[in-house]
Design an enzyme around this catalytic site. Sequence first.
Site, PDB file in Angstrom:
ATOM      1  N   SER A 173      43.355  48.131  50.059  1.00 15.93           N
ATOM      2  CA  SER A 173      42.597  49.320  50.447  1.00 15.93           C
ATOM      3  C   SER A 173      43.088  49.864  51.782  1.00 15.93           C
ATOM      4  O   SER A 173      43.188  49.122  52.754  1.00 15.93           O
ATOM      5  CB  SER A 173      41.113  48.980  50.629  1.00 15.93           C
ATOM      6  N   HIS A 205      42.902  53.834  46.211  1.00 13.71           N
ATOM      7  CA  HIS A 205      44.007  53.236  45.456  1.00 13.71           C
ATOM      8  C   HIS A 205      44.640  54.305  44.567  1.00 13.71           C
ATOM      9  O   HIS A 205      43.945  55.033  43.885  1.00 13.71           O
ATOM     10  CB  HIS A 205      43.490  52.104  44.552  1.00 13.71           C
ATOM     11  N   HIS A 232      40.931  44.821  40.074  1.00 21.47           N
ATOM     12  CA  HIS A 232      39.933  43.869  40.579  1.00 21.47           C
ATOM     13  C   HIS A 232      39.119  43.267  39.436  1.00 21.47           C
ATOM     14  O   HIS A 232      38.870  43.909  38.425  1.00 21.47           O
ATOM     15  CB  HIS A 232      38.970  44.570  41.549  1.00 21.47           C
ATOM     16  N   TYR A 273      35.977  42.680  39.626  1.00 22.04           N
ATOM     17  CA  TYR A 273      34.652  43.324  39.553  1.00 22.04           C
ATOM     18  C   TYR A 273      34.647  44.589  38.706  1.00 22.04           C
ATOM     19  O   TYR A 273      33.592  45.132  38.405  1.00 22.04           O
ATOM     20  CB  TYR A 273      34.081  43.603  40.955  1.00 22.04           C
ATOM     21  N   GLU A 274      35.825  45.061  38.315  1.00 23.10           N
ATOM     22  CA  GLU A 274      35.856  46.219  37.419  1.00 23.10           C
ATOM     23  C   GLU A 274      35.554  45.819  35.975  1.00 23.10           C
ATOM     24  O   GLU A 274      35.412  46.673  35.102  1.00 23.10           O
ATOM     25  CB  GLU A 274      37.220  46.914  37.516  1.00 23.10           C
ATOM     26  N   ALA A 323      42.144  44.271  52.504  1.00 26.64           N
ATOM     27  CA  ALA A 323      41.177  44.519  53.572  1.00 26.64           C
ATOM     28  C   ALA A 323      40.144  43.404  53.476  1.00 26.64           C
ATOM     29  O   ALA A 323      39.760  43.013  52.372  1.00 26.64           O
ATOM     30  CB  ALA A 323      40.510  45.869  53.347  1.00 26.64           C
ATOM     31  N   MET A 381      37.655  40.453  48.154  1.00 21.60           N
ATOM     32  CA  MET A 381      37.406  40.425  46.700  1.00 21.60           C
ATOM     33  C   MET A 381      38.710  40.482  45.899  1.00 21.60           C
ATOM     34  O   MET A 381      38.705  40.927  44.749  1.00 21.60           O
ATOM     35  CB  MET A 381      36.510  41.602  46.302  1.00 21.60           C
ATOM     36  N   SER A 382      39.796  40.054  46.501  1.00 21.07           N
ATOM     37  CA  SER A 382      41.081  40.173  45.786  1.00 21.07           C
ATOM     38  C   SER A 382      42.011  39.029  46.176  1.00 21.07           C
ATOM     39  O   SER A 382      41.563  37.978  46.621  1.00 21.07           O
ATOM     40  CB  SER A 382      41.733  41.516  46.152  1.00 21.07           C
ATOM     41  N   ASN A 427      36.254  44.876  59.193  1.00 15.35           N
ATOM     42  CA  ASN A 427      34.835  44.817  59.618  1.00 15.35           C
ATOM     43  C   ASN A 427      34.456  43.370  59.897  1.00 15.35           C
ATOM     44  O   ASN A 427      35.162  42.443  59.488  1.00 15.35           O
ATOM     45  CB  ASN A 427      33.937  45.378  58.503  1.00 15.35           C
ATOM     46  N   HIS A 437      32.191  51.178  52.020  1.00 13.11           N
ATOM     47  CA  HIS A 437      33.600  51.201  51.611  1.00 13.11           C
ATOM     48  C   HIS A 437      34.384  52.227  52.439  1.00 13.11           C
ATOM     49  O   HIS A 437      35.543  52.008  52.778  1.00 13.11           O
ATOM     50  CB  HIS A 437      33.695  51.492  50.112  1.00 13.11           C
TER      51      HIS A 437
HETATM   52  N1  HPA Z   1      33.399  41.414  52.371  1.00 11.47           N
HETATM   53  C1  HPA Z   1      34.073  41.435  51.216  1.00 11.47           C
HETATM   54  N2  HPA Z   1      35.131  42.209  50.994  1.00 11.47           N
HETATM   55  C2  HPA Z   1      35.528  43.006  51.994  1.00 11.47           C
HETATM   56  C3  HPA Z   1      34.883  43.024  53.233  1.00 11.47           C
HETATM   57  C4  HPA Z   1      33.746  42.183  53.426  1.00 11.47           C
HETATM   58  O1  HPA Z   1      33.110  42.144  54.493  1.00 11.47           O
HETATM   59  N3  HPA Z   1      35.542  43.919  54.020  1.00 11.47           N
HETATM   60  C5  HPA Z   1      36.560  44.397  53.270  1.00 11.47           C
HETATM   61  N4  HPA Z   1      36.560  43.859  52.044  1.00 11.47           N
END
Ligand code: HPA
Length: 270
Positions: free
Chosen positions: A28, A58, A80, A82-83, A110, A208-209, A232, A244
């Site tokens: 991302s 993406h 992903h 989660y899709e 990310a 998540m990847s 973050n 996001h």
């Molecule tokens: N958690 C999960 N996935 C993420 C995060 C997070 O804080 N930041 C960017 N992708």
Amino acid sequence: MDKYKETLDYIYSRTGDFKPEVAIILGSGLGCFCDGIDGITIKYSEIPHFLNAGIKGHKGELLFCTIEGKKTIVMQGRFHFYEGNKLSETTYPIKIFKKLGVKYLFITNAAGATSLEYNIGDIMLISDHINFMGTNPLIGKNDDTLGERFPDMSNCYDKDLRKLALASAKELNIDIREGVYLATTGPSYETAAEIRMFKLLGANAVGMSTVPEAIVANYLKMNVIAFSTITNHATGVSNNTLSHEEVLKAGKVTAQKLNLIIKKMFKKLK
Ligand code: HPA
């Protein structure tokens, strides 16, 4: 006809005798890696047996190009879990890259930091991972022509490539750190209690990847390296709520630095 062959035949019909050595998966906000780079672009939707990437930030295409003298496939946007896809499907491109001759896989993502020891904008070289997805991309009948049933994971994130990354960052005067990445399925961000647990388990960053891709590439005996951009602080680490959009914005600033490191590494790859 063989599924892989259909995919490969289509790719060859577009790329001719282009023989990639390196592949890179852009996370991302990291799409700017390709700015100013020309090559052959193929949309995922055109490639037989590829999924479609449908998430903001993406692009959903492969770029076949030469970067610092290395023939490269850039995967602009990933698939992903989660899709709703099976992990064996989300990691299908990695198997195709291997069959195209790719030796080195660079992965970027990310991620959220589990502690204040990390700052937003930090680059974390992934030294190891915790698979908290509750599943594994290699589940199913094993194809012995691709890899072993029980692959060793002790050098999943290749030590020599990591050394090269640290040396390249140093030459560029860019600070990077090494840490452990933990993957959840998403798509909900974590709760504060979960983040406290993940920190106790030894995770420095959460996302998540990456983990499924790294497992499959390691199984295929590719040399893998992965970087997180810390976009973050994870839930409960600071008072921020997560969106996001913010993740994408923060990713862009760091992306420039990470691009420099990766391009320097490309120059030095054997
Ligand atoms: N958690 C999960 N996935 C993420 C995060 C997070 O804080 N930041 C960017 N992708």
